[in-house]
Write an enzyme that holds these catalytic residues in place. Sequence first.
Site, mmCIF file in Angstrom:
data_model
loop_
_atom_site.group_PDB
_atom_site.id
_atom_site.type_symbol
_atom_site.label_atom_id
_atom_site.label_comp_id
_atom_site.label_asym_id
_atom_site.label_seq_id
_atom_site.Cartn_x
_atom_site.Cartn_y
_atom_site.Cartn_z
ATOM 1 N N HIS A 66 45.247 -11.588 36.723
ATOM 2 C CA HIS A 66 45.841 -10.956 37.789
ATOM 3 C C HIS A 66 47.377 -10.931 37.472
ATOM 4 C CE1 HIS A 66 43.239 -13.240 40.725
ATOM 5 N NE2 HIS A 66 43.257 -13.902 39.543
ATOM 6 N N ALA A 101 26.272 -19.724 24.003
ATOM 7 C CA ALA A 101 26.128 -20.183 25.231
ATOM 8 C C ALA A 101 27.742 -20.645 25.933
ATOM 9 C CB ALA A 101 25.473 -21.671 25.274
ATOM 10 N N ALA A 119 29.334 -21.168 20.846
ATOM 11 C CA ALA A 119 29.230 -21.092 22.111
ATOM 12 C C ALA A 119 30.285 -22.047 22.403
ATOM 13 C CB ALA A 119 28.299 -22.489 22.246
#
Length: 161
Positions: A66, A101, A119
Amino acid sequence: KRAMKSCGEGVYLRPSSSDFKGLENLSVGDGTSIPRGSVIYCTASPCTIGKKVVFGPKPTIITGDHRIDVIGKHLIDVTEQEKLPENDLPVSIEDGCWIGANVTILKGVTIGRGSIVAAGSVVTKSCQPYSIVGGVPAKVISMRFTPEEIAKHEELLRKNR
């Protein structure tokens, strides 16, 4: 797959259990598997995922951000036309990487070929080939191979194509 910018051979996708935006800016190389629970948002900038990339569950890749410096407007009211070039930057995950993950990869990042991202990491900066990175924000933990081993590894990969 037809909506993507490009999709290689043997690509495995779970579109019904994932969230994809901007598929026209997404390219995925041969033999890559995109797991269930993936979030890939391609804004005005592309996301390029190389060949034989392995993902753990629930990766998030976002090529945009943004604009946060517009006075007198809420973030949600800033239009695409008001965004700056630096608000949207490409993401590239090169061949042979393992993305663990729950990894988040943000705009402007290149994950060098053969790298491993631990992960739970949040990757905000690019990493060199064959590095092992982890943390929030992700930093280099170690290298997978010595320079000599990298040369031998790449030579063997070329021979085995």
